[in-house]
Scaffold this motif. Sequence first.
Motif, PDB file in Angstrom:
ATOM      1  N   THR A  99      40.586  56.762  29.352  1.00  0.00           N
ATOM      2  CA  THR A  99      40.971  56.630  30.757  1.00  0.00           C
ATOM      3  C   THR A  99      40.809  55.174  31.158  1.00  0.00           C
ATOM      4  OG1 THR A  99      40.315  58.895  31.305  1.00  0.00           O
ATOM      5  CG2 THR A  99      40.518  57.341  33.133  1.00  0.00           C
ATOM      6  N   LYS A 113      44.940  55.819  34.437  1.00  0.00           N
ATOM      7  CA  LYS A 113      45.681  56.800  33.641  1.00  0.00           C
ATOM      8  C   LYS A 113      44.823  57.246  32.461  1.00  0.00           C
ATOM      9  CE  LYS A 113      50.372  57.635  31.887  1.00  0.00           C
ATOM     10  NZ  LYS A 113      51.715  57.062  31.692  1.00  0.00           N
ATOM     11  N   THR A 114      45.043  58.476  32.030  1.00  0.00           N
ATOM     12  CA  THR A 114      44.340  59.008  30.865  1.00  0.00           C
ATOM     13  C   THR A 114      45.326  59.196  29.717  1.00  0.00           C
ATOM     14  OG1 THR A 114      42.656  60.111  32.204  1.00  0.00           O
ATOM     15  CG2 THR A 114      42.976  60.938  29.970  1.00  0.00           C
ATOM     16  N   TYR A 115      44.908  58.762  28.535  1.00  0.00           N
ATOM     17  CA  TYR A 115      45.748  58.837  27.340  1.00  0.00           C
ATOM     18  C   TYR A 115      45.009  59.620  26.256  1.00  0.00           C
ATOM     19  CZ  TYR A 115      47.785  54.712  29.646  1.00  0.00           C
ATOM     20  OH  TYR A 115      48.344  53.848  30.554  1.00  0.00           O
ATOM     21  N   GLU A 168      44.752  46.625  34.995  1.00  0.00           N
ATOM     22  CA  GLU A 168      43.915  47.126  33.908  1.00  0.00           C
ATOM     23  C   GLU A 168      42.703  46.256  33.610  1.00  0.00           C
ATOM     24  OE1 GLU A 168      46.367  50.156  31.168  1.00  0.00           O
ATOM     25  OE2 GLU A 168      46.496  48.062  30.510  1.00  0.00           O
ATOM     26  N   GLY A 217      47.572  50.803  28.665  1.00  0.00           N
ATOM     27  CA  GLY A 217      48.890  50.730  29.299  1.00  0.00           C
ATOM     28  C   GLY A 217      49.661  49.505  28.848  1.00  0.00           C
TER      29      GLY A 217
END
Length: 453
Positions: free
Chosen positions: A6, A17-19, A74, A163
């Motif tokens: 995250t 955002k979570t990946y 980020e 990202g």
Amino acid sequence: MATTITTTNPYNNAPLKTYALNTNKEIALILEQAQTTQHKWQATKIKVRTKLLKKLKHALLNEKETLGSLVTQEMGKPISQSIAEIEKCAWLCDFYRKNTEDFLADALIKTDAHESFISYDPLGVILGVMPWNYPFWQVFRFAVPTLMAGNTTLLKHASNVTGCALAIQQLFETAGFPKGCLQTVLADHQQVENLIEDHRVKAVSLTGSELAGRKIAEIAGRNLKKCVLELGGNNACIVLADADLNTHLDTMVSARMQNTGQSCIAAKRFIVEAPIYEAFLEKFKHKVAELKIGDPNDPDTQIGVMARIDLAETLQKQVEESVKLGATIAYGNTRKEAFYQPTILTNVSSEMPVFNEETFGPVAAIIKAENAQEAYALNAATRFGLGTMVFTENTHAALNNTDYIEDGAYFINDMVKSDPRLPFGGTKASGYGRELSQEGIFAFVNKKTVYLK
């Protein structure tokens, strides 16, 4: 074990955002794609490869505001500096577009043979382990020359700029690079180690900490694989008694405070000759106090936040330990979460963390030297070897000292910086190997001798 990443905005701690991390099966498919593409890419004419760089350059420039905003979100870089980073990547693309064919041309060598030459062939699939502080520039300076040499690349980026990593892959694919030329791998430490050990990965490039470099070098060494390591720095800015402060002070401040001090090549130690020490300190404090602190999204902001709270905490500990050992806070030294106020320390000695460790943030250590000879000796009193800068009007004498500078770079009357036209890298604990220029494109090639009798 974590299965997701995250990302978080360090300015307001808001999650972005979570990946999902790649599974081992997904990584196997990514690696297979990289190898398959590499065989085809190697056979692609250099002129075809370099034409794609023109498209990549335009994609960067067309999207620089959006991409710059992503960097700022980020890792907290002030937006004007984020956009400048994207523009610098475009410059790098243009440089290799114009020069790759000449760089990789066979080098004819006159011998007893009818014909003998050196052929520069790609190694294969190359892994890049990249840091967060310049999330586009670090990747581009690794990936572009590596790809132009005919290799394909796997990108393991810092998790807090995931990202950016995915945006970079999309940029290359949109520009027309074949799928598999550059692929992002969302992996944990064990998966990265497994990649380095896989016979299909031929070499690894790391930009990161000294600790990470030692670990990567150990794994690569066990597997007899080449690596390029661009590690930490403890650069000195030597200010000699004849330095023109009115001309160069802005550059000196930028050398420490650019990117909120989060740069391996930043000036961490200011070694100032005694006759100019007091004047330098007052002028330097005044300039630092003028820096605009605020929201990284504000185009006028010069100092935003550090990339993570834990990084600010580490910097604070280094400062506190140095103060316990006798250093004096001449300016600044307040912290709130990821924000660290630009800070100046005086009465700094060689046993203090702010002298002998890398301080990765907006902290300047000021050291008085009695004369130029002592200033150069203090500069060399570090296990790092990334760069040295000296400010003086006697440039002839400064040039005569070139042989005594052990670092990878020596800048006179300017800050140490990376430039596509010049090789970049360090010595000692700052790593080995070179990026950029012709050296960067040679980093991952087989210099093959061809001999025809």
